[in-house]
Design an enzyme around this catalytic site. Structure first.
Site, PDB file in Angstrom:
ATOM      1  N   GLY B 186      38.832 113.121  45.703  1.00  0.00           N
ATOM      2  CA  GLY B 186      39.853 112.241  45.276  1.00  0.00           C
ATOM      3  C   GLY B 186      40.303 112.156  44.155  1.00  0.00           C
ATOM      4  O   GLY B 186      41.082 111.321  43.629  1.00  0.00           O
ATOM      5  N   LYS B 204      48.952 109.507  27.677  1.00  0.00           N
ATOM      6  CA  LYS B 204      48.020 108.603  27.361  1.00  0.00           C
ATOM      7  C   LYS B 204      47.770 108.609  25.789  1.00  0.00           C
ATOM      8  O   LYS B 204      47.596 107.570  25.118  1.00  0.00           O
ATOM      9  CB  LYS B 204      46.542 108.610  28.041  1.00  0.00           C
ATOM     10  CG  LYS B 204      46.630 108.518  29.441  1.00  0.00           C
ATOM     11  CD  LYS B 204      45.419 108.927  30.224  1.00  0.00           C
ATOM     12  CE  LYS B 204      45.560 108.490  31.699  1.00  0.00           C
ATOM     13  NZ  LYS B 204      44.232 109.195  32.383  1.00  0.00           N
TER      14      LYS B 204
END
Lengths: 326, 326
Positions: B186, B204
């Site tokens: 995941g 970021k």
């Protein structure tokens, strides 16, 4: 826009670092604080040693002279040992000064009293520089981890011990030779007892414990062991197994009590402190939401420690009206 | 002691994490904020999916319904992509709500506008969760490094890429197999393009650049390369030399301009990012006084990201009166 008058107690490595950093970062401090910071006085022990400070700076062996300076607002305390550091800080607080200290031995024992005293007098006590050198662990825990329940703190808090262990492993040196190199580099004192016997890390761990858990374990119950019993053979044997000895200070909740230890621990490569080398310090924090975070950086040194003290002033000074309001 | 009414935009992994964390840390939030935080509404996309929320919670696909809630104070934005996240945040600010966002794509582009808008409306915009998951890098830089001149930031900002590189090296897997494992865990999306091509880390990095340097380099000038061109042979060849590939986002001052890159870099064991493994993120900051410090921890995940958002609320909410005063 006025001037913030500050005094410096102690003019060793850390004190000199603060003095120089306040001058070299004058503009940055002014931008943050809205006023220039001026070191107006320095407390020394030996009056016969030449000091490299400006002519207008009061250099004295008498703390009362410093306390008497009109409008003194900040006291940087960079003395070693419980006394006279503690008494000076108490008196400075009573005079209405904010206190920024790097004195871990004093703060481990008297931190709670100083903070209460400061609250009562409406001033700020900053102690970022007591623990992990320049790494901002104190204020990160205090301000960035307010919601997480912290369950445990594991840390490398003595740069000298970590440097020695690194040298032993990398250069296959016996303990004594690695210690001698640490002393040549100025990391270890002539009497390195506090470092290599774990006392220095113990003080820092107790400071972290009070901050994180609101209290300290019974000091007598804390297992404190230095790195001085480790031999080159121990270190090499560990290395062959892919492990490393790290001198780890550990404190965690155990039911209603706190358990703590300071000792050499064998850690595997996946441990957050395995890769912390040389004179670095690191603090791993286990939080209920955040999981595990690690802050690492220089654990000592003139400018890293000065950085912690000056950032503490910049961060704390601003926060005072808010602190009092709470 | 009242209740702080909050709405949640998006109910994916992060949104659900915030919902659960607000409930499980009710007491801690109350202790810090002086009021309980209650999620009163959740904005969703698919109205036919069952949501595990309390009966009193408004679940809606209509943002205007959320804006109309009387006394709404906080909006947690956990939507993916520039729009509608940006428009929603702007409207929430105009309504007088504090905004806490985890939306890095949106904030990289519109952060400056949002912060200005928030200032004009006297509210707080928190964006800790946009960068490095649970690791509190944004507020540590903003509040703990106010005096240091920061010269450079080097970071591992994409947990999926770092996980894949770690798997390739440790388990001698080709890129595709390591990616498949990341997807099974995941960590990587069904379309992992943003992660493995470096776009996520780029966003970021731009957020960090604005914070640290007050601006961003020209986006077109930034070299962005993902890990998708690296082969197992590359990784193994590096390993034999004692080096590791790390996907490093780097921004630094170069004269009057800013230089940045996001790409795989070969680093030696003494590099601060060498030992950052798996889905962890880490940010190394080079300061004028502090030297080099590194903050490391979980770069993504339900509760680490929720932690960042909730800590952001706890830290920022308190600071608002002071922020406005400055």
């Amino acid at each position: 826009m006025g001037t913030i008058k500050a005094a410096l107690l102690g003019f060793g490595t850390v004190g000199q670092g603060v003095y120089e950093a306040v001058r070299s970062h004058r503009q940055q401090l002014k931008a943050r604080l809205g006023a220039e910071v001026e070191i107006v006085a320095v407390l020394i022990k030996n009056p016969y040693k030449k000091r490299d400070v400006g002519r207008s700076v009061l250099v004295t062996t008498d703390f009362e002279e410093i306390l008497a300076i009109p409008g003194l607002e900040v006291v940087f305390e960079a003395i070693v040992g419980e006394e006279p550091g503690f008494s000076y800080c108490m008196k400075a607080i009573e005079k209405g000064c904010h206190v920024i200290t790097a004195n871990k031995v004093m703060f481990a024992k008297y931190g709670e009293i100083l903070l209460e005293h400061a609250k009562a007098h409406g001033v700020y006590v900053g102690y970022e520089a007591t623990t992990a050198g320049g790494v901002p662990v104190i204020r990160t825990i205090a301000h960035q981890l307010q919601v997480n329940d912290i369950q445990r703190v594991q840390a490398i808090l003595n740069g000298t011990s970590n440097f020695i262990l690194t040298e032993m492993r990398e250069k296959h040196l016996p303990f004594e030779e690695a210690l001698a190199i640490a002393q040549q580099h100025g990391y270890a004192e002539a009497d390195p007892g506090n470092d290599i016997e774990g006392k220095d890390a113990f003080c820092k761990l107790m400071i972290l414990s009070r901050l994180v858990f609101g209290g300290q374990p019974d000091w007598k119950e804390v297992e404190v062991e230095g790195i001085n019993a480790l031999t080159l053979a121990d270190v090499e044997k560990a290395e062959k197994k892919g492990l490393r000895y790290k001198h780890i200070a550990d404190v965690y909740r155990y039911g209603d009590t706190l358990k703590a230890s300071v000792k050499p621990v064998l850690v595997p490569p996946e441990h957050a402190l395995y890769a912390i080398e040389g004179v670095n310090n690191a603090v791993t924090i286990y939080g209920s939401l955040i999981g595990k975070i690690t802050l690492a950086g220089p654990g000592a040194g003139k400018f890293p420690t000065a950085s912690a003290m000056i950032e503490d002033l910049a961060g704390g000074y601003r926060r005072i009206p808010q602190m009092n309001a709470i």
